[in-house]
Motif scaffolding. Structure first.
Motif, short mmCIF file in Angstrom:
data_model
loop_
_atom_site.label_atom_id
_atom_site.label_comp_id
_atom_site.label_asym_id
_atom_site.label_seq_id
_atom_site.Cartn_x
_atom_site.Cartn_y
_atom_site.Cartn_z
N THR A 122 -32.88 45.92 -52.47
CA THR A 122 -33.17 45.93 -51.04
C THR A 122 -34.66 45.85 -50.69
OG1 THR A 122 -33.16 48.35 -51.04
CG2 THR A 122 -31.08 47.24 -50.53
N ALA A 123 -35.54 45.78 -51.67
CA ALA A 123 -36.98 45.76 -51.37
C ALA A 123 -37.37 44.45 -50.69
CB ALA A 123 -37.79 45.94 -52.65
N SER A 124 -38.29 44.57 -49.74
CA SER A 124 -38.85 43.36 -49.11
C SER A 124 -39.83 42.67 -50.05
CB SER A 124 -39.57 43.72 -47.81
OG SER A 124 -38.76 44.49 -46.96
N TYR A 125 -40.55 43.51 -50.83
CA TYR A 125 -41.56 42.98 -51.74
C TYR A 125 -41.60 43.85 -53.00
CZ TYR A 125 -46.02 41.03 -53.35
OH TYR A 125 -47.00 40.40 -54.08
N TYR A 126 -41.52 43.20 -54.15
CA TYR A 126 -41.59 43.88 -55.45
C TYR A 126 -42.98 43.65 -56.01
CZ TYR A 126 -36.46 43.78 -55.06
OH TYR A 126 -35.16 43.92 -54.63
N ALA A 127 -43.83 44.68 -55.95
CA ALA A 127 -45.22 44.56 -56.42
C ALA A 127 -45.28 45.02 -57.87
CB ALA A 127 -46.14 45.42 -55.55
N LEU A 128 -45.21 44.05 -58.78
CA LEU A 128 -45.06 44.37 -60.20
C LEU A 128 -46.32 44.07 -60.99
CD1 LEU A 128 -41.46 42.91 -60.74
CD2 LEU A 128 -42.12 45.19 -59.95
N GLY A 129 -46.47 44.80 -62.09
CA GLY A 129 -47.58 44.60 -63.00
C GLY A 129 -47.11 44.63 -64.44
N HIS A 130 -47.99 44.30 -65.35
CA HIS A 130 -47.80 44.32 -66.80
C HIS A 130 -47.81 42.91 -67.39
CE1 HIS A 130 -46.99 45.83 -70.75
NE2 HIS A 130 -45.84 45.21 -70.85
N ILE A 131 -47.09 41.97 -66.78
CA ILE A 131 -47.12 40.58 -67.23
C ILE A 131 -48.37 39.92 -66.65
CG2 ILE A 131 -45.96 38.35 -67.09
CD1 ILE A 131 -43.31 39.82 -67.17
N HIS A 132 -49.16 39.28 -67.50
CA HIS A 132 -50.47 38.78 -67.08
C HIS A 132 -50.44 37.42 -66.38
CE1 HIS A 132 -53.11 41.52 -69.85
NE2 HIS A 132 -52.32 42.19 -69.03
N SER A 133 -49.34 36.71 -66.48
CA SER A 133 -49.22 35.44 -65.74
C SER A 133 -48.66 35.71 -64.35
CB SER A 133 -48.32 34.46 -66.49
OG SER A 133 -47.06 35.03 -66.76
N ARG A 134 -48.96 34.81 -63.42
CA ARG A 134 -48.48 34.97 -62.05
C ARG A 134 -47.02 34.54 -61.93
NH1 ARG A 134 -53.65 32.41 -58.84
NH2 ARG A 134 -54.52 34.37 -58.07
N ILE A 135 -46.25 35.37 -61.24
CA ILE A 135 -44.83 35.06 -61.03
C ILE A 135 -44.51 35.39 -59.58
CG2 ILE A 135 -42.46 35.70 -61.61
CD1 ILE A 135 -43.58 36.40 -64.45
N ALA A 151 -41.02 34.93 -57.10
CA ALA A 151 -39.64 34.45 -57.06
C ALA A 151 -38.84 35.25 -56.03
CB ALA A 151 -38.99 34.58 -58.43
N ARG A 152 -37.88 34.59 -55.40
CA ARG A 152 -36.97 35.29 -54.51
C ARG A 152 -36.04 36.18 -55.33
NH1 ARG A 152 -37.09 33.91 -49.38
NH2 ARG A 152 -38.09 31.96 -48.75
N PHE A 153 -35.85 37.39 -54.85
CA PHE A 153 -34.94 38.31 -55.54
C PHE A 153 -34.36 39.29 -54.55
CE2 PHE A 153 -33.86 42.20 -57.78
CZ PHE A 153 -33.05 41.71 -58.79
N GLY A 154 -33.05 39.53 -54.66
CA GLY A 154 -32.40 40.46 -53.73
C GLY A 154 -32.67 40.05 -52.30
N GLY A 155 -33.22 40.97 -51.53
CA GLY A 155 -33.53 40.67 -50.14
C GLY A 155 -34.99 40.36 -49.89
N GLY A 156 -35.76 40.09 -50.96
CA GLY A 156 -37.19 39.88 -50.75
C GLY A 156 -37.84 38.99 -51.79
N LEU A 157 -39.13 39.25 -52.04
CA LEU A 157 -39.90 38.48 -53.01
C LEU A 157 -40.32 39.37 -54.18
CD1 LEU A 157 -42.38 36.29 -50.91
CD2 LEU A 157 -40.41 35.51 -52.24
N LEU A 158 -40.08 38.87 -55.39
CA LEU A 158 -40.51 39.56 -56.61
C LEU A 158 -41.82 38.93 -57.05
CD1 LEU A 158 -38.33 40.50 -59.65
CD2 LEU A 158 -40.46 39.23 -59.99
N ALA A 159 -42.85 39.77 -57.28
CA ALA A 159 -44.17 39.23 -57.55
C ALA A 159 -44.90 39.98 -58.66
CB ALA A 159 -45.02 39.26 -56.29
N TYR A 160 -45.30 39.25 -59.68
CA TYR A 160 -46.32 39.70 -60.63
C TYR A 160 -47.60 38.98 -60.21
CZ TYR A 160 -43.01 41.73 -64.04
OH TYR A 160 -42.07 42.50 -64.67
N SER A 161 -48.61 39.73 -59.79
CA SER A 161 -49.85 39.08 -59.37
C SER A 161 -50.68 38.62 -60.57
CB SER A 161 -50.68 40.02 -58.49
OG SER A 161 -51.04 41.19 -59.19
N GLY A 162 -50.32 39.10 -61.76
CA GLY A 162 -51.02 38.68 -62.98
C GLY A 162 -52.33 39.43 -63.19
N SER A 163 -52.95 39.21 -64.32
CA SER A 163 -54.24 39.84 -64.60
C SER A 163 -55.35 39.11 -63.84
CB SER A 163 -54.53 39.83 -66.11
OG SER A 163 -54.56 38.50 -66.60
#
Length: 381
Positions: free
Chosen positions: A176-189, A191-203
């Motif tokens: 149900t998140a509008s935005y998934y603010a994720l870290g750990h993976i160093h490349s940028r990702i 993608a649409r997921f669930g009800g929002g956007l899943l994002a790895y901002s990268g290193s």
């Protein structure tokens, strides 16, 4: 808001002063852009520092940045695996009153201007089951909110699909998140997921040679995120990182070393257009029976004054004998007979079968080999 991650302040790649400064420089560049864009929220998704005991300079750089940011925006973070104290000690973020750290051992949430923000700091090993239990709480917590942000510093199987590399499966994430603010993976990702956007901002910088391909294709930096509309709008912000080249040079081909030096020069000219910073080069040299010091000397002359540092490795290529030569020099029947005897298969018919199968499979005649086995077993071909 700004979503930034994996800044690794204090990292001193190749034990170089310049590389430690590079990580401070891009962080300060990000701070300048954040202040200029007038954001009201900064989310850091972990690995703010490269170590739970960062150098004094890293702490000072961050202190100065937080002083400037806190007058305009709220700074919220989770801890990454690099930030996490090895024992029950204090994490470096605890020195800064204006930094809110979420989720030490549990999912922690807060309200920011009517937006739910919930995060959990990095968990690993025996704590993975606890991590999954805590993640499952998000959807219930967010039920009363129109907009919500989920923060985590973990790898997801979809993006690091190797056993032991990820801690969370994609189907275990909240929906149900509008935005998934994720870290750990160093490349940028993104993608649409669930009800929002899943994002790895990268290193924010190139931490290792494995980061080079994603930097070349998608840059390094952070995200500016607008949550005012029906769905988040994300803008990529690229930072001025120090360029790096990962190049394979084959000095066994016609032209050998002179051609390799020409290719190296072309790459250096091309990458010099990307930044005013001297690049780092990684050279993987394929060779056979060469005087390595002579090669190194020639390369050193070609790159002198044009790079910060180089990492050179050699891969010696050997001429392998042909299958025919190997077969003619080995008593195949005797060798196969000895192996089969160990498994109680001393009958000559098994030895004959093994030799025939070897000849067929070496020549990639798989169907014929299958038919031979079927015939041996009395199965209709």
């Amino acid at each position: 808001m700004a979503h930034i991650s994996d800044t690794h302040l204090g990292y001193r790649q190749y034990n170089l002063d310049e590389r430690e400064s590079d990580f401070y420089d891009v962080f300060n560049e990000a701070v300048e852009i954040i202040l200029r864009e007038d954001v009201d929220l900064v989310i850091h998704s972990g690995d703010l520092f490269d170590s739970p005991l960062p150098p004094i300079k890293a702490l000072k750089i961050f202190r100065d940045a937080v002083k400037r940011i806190s007058s305009k925006a709220k700074f919220i973070s989770v801890l990454g695996d690099h930030d996490m104290p090895k024992r029950r000690g204090l994490y470096p973020h605890s020195l800064f009153d204006d930094v809110k750290v979420l989720g030490l051992g549990c999912l922690e949430h807060m309200d920011f201007n009517g937006v739910l923000i919930a995060g959990i700091s990095n968990l690993r090993g025996r704590s993975i089951e606890l991590l999954r239990e805590e993640i499952r709480k998000f959807d219930k917590i967010s039920s009363g909110y129109r907009k919500s942000i989920f923060i985590m510093h973990q790898a997801i199987d979809r993006y690091l699909p190797f056993e032991g590399a990820y801690e969370v499966r994609e189907d275990e994430l909240p929906r149900t998140a509008s935005y998934y603010a994720l870290g750990h993976i160093h490349s940028r990702i993104l993608a649409r997921f669930g009800g929002g956007l899943l994002a790895y901002s990268g290193s924010t910088e190139i931490n290792s040679k494995s980061d080079i391909p994603s930097w070349r294709s998608d840059g390094k930096g952070f995200f500016l995120v607008d949550l005012d509309g029906d769905e988040p709008k994300v803008q990529k912000v690229n930072l001025n990182v120090r360029p790096q080249i990962d190049l394979e040079l084959n000095i066994m081909d016609r032209g050998g070393l002179s051609n390799a030096l020409k290719i190296l020069n072309e790459n250096l000219i091309s990458i010099s257009k990307l930044s005013n910073k001297l690049p780092i080069i990684h050279l993987n040299i394929k060779c056979r029976g060469v005087e390595r010091q002579n090669v190194i000397n020639k390369i050193s002359d070609a790159i002198k004054g044009r790079i910060l540092t180089s990492r050179i490795s050699f891969v010696e290529e050997f001429s392998l004998p042909s299958v025919t030569a190997i077969k003619s020099s080995v008593d195949q029947r005797g060798l196969i007979s000895e192996i089969l005897k160990r498994y109680g298969l001393s009958d000559e018919k098994f030895i004959d079968l093994a030799l025939e199968l070897q000849d067929l499979l070496v020549n990639d005649e798989v169907d014929e080999a299958i038919n031979l086995v079927k015939k041996f077993l009395g199965v209709d071909v």
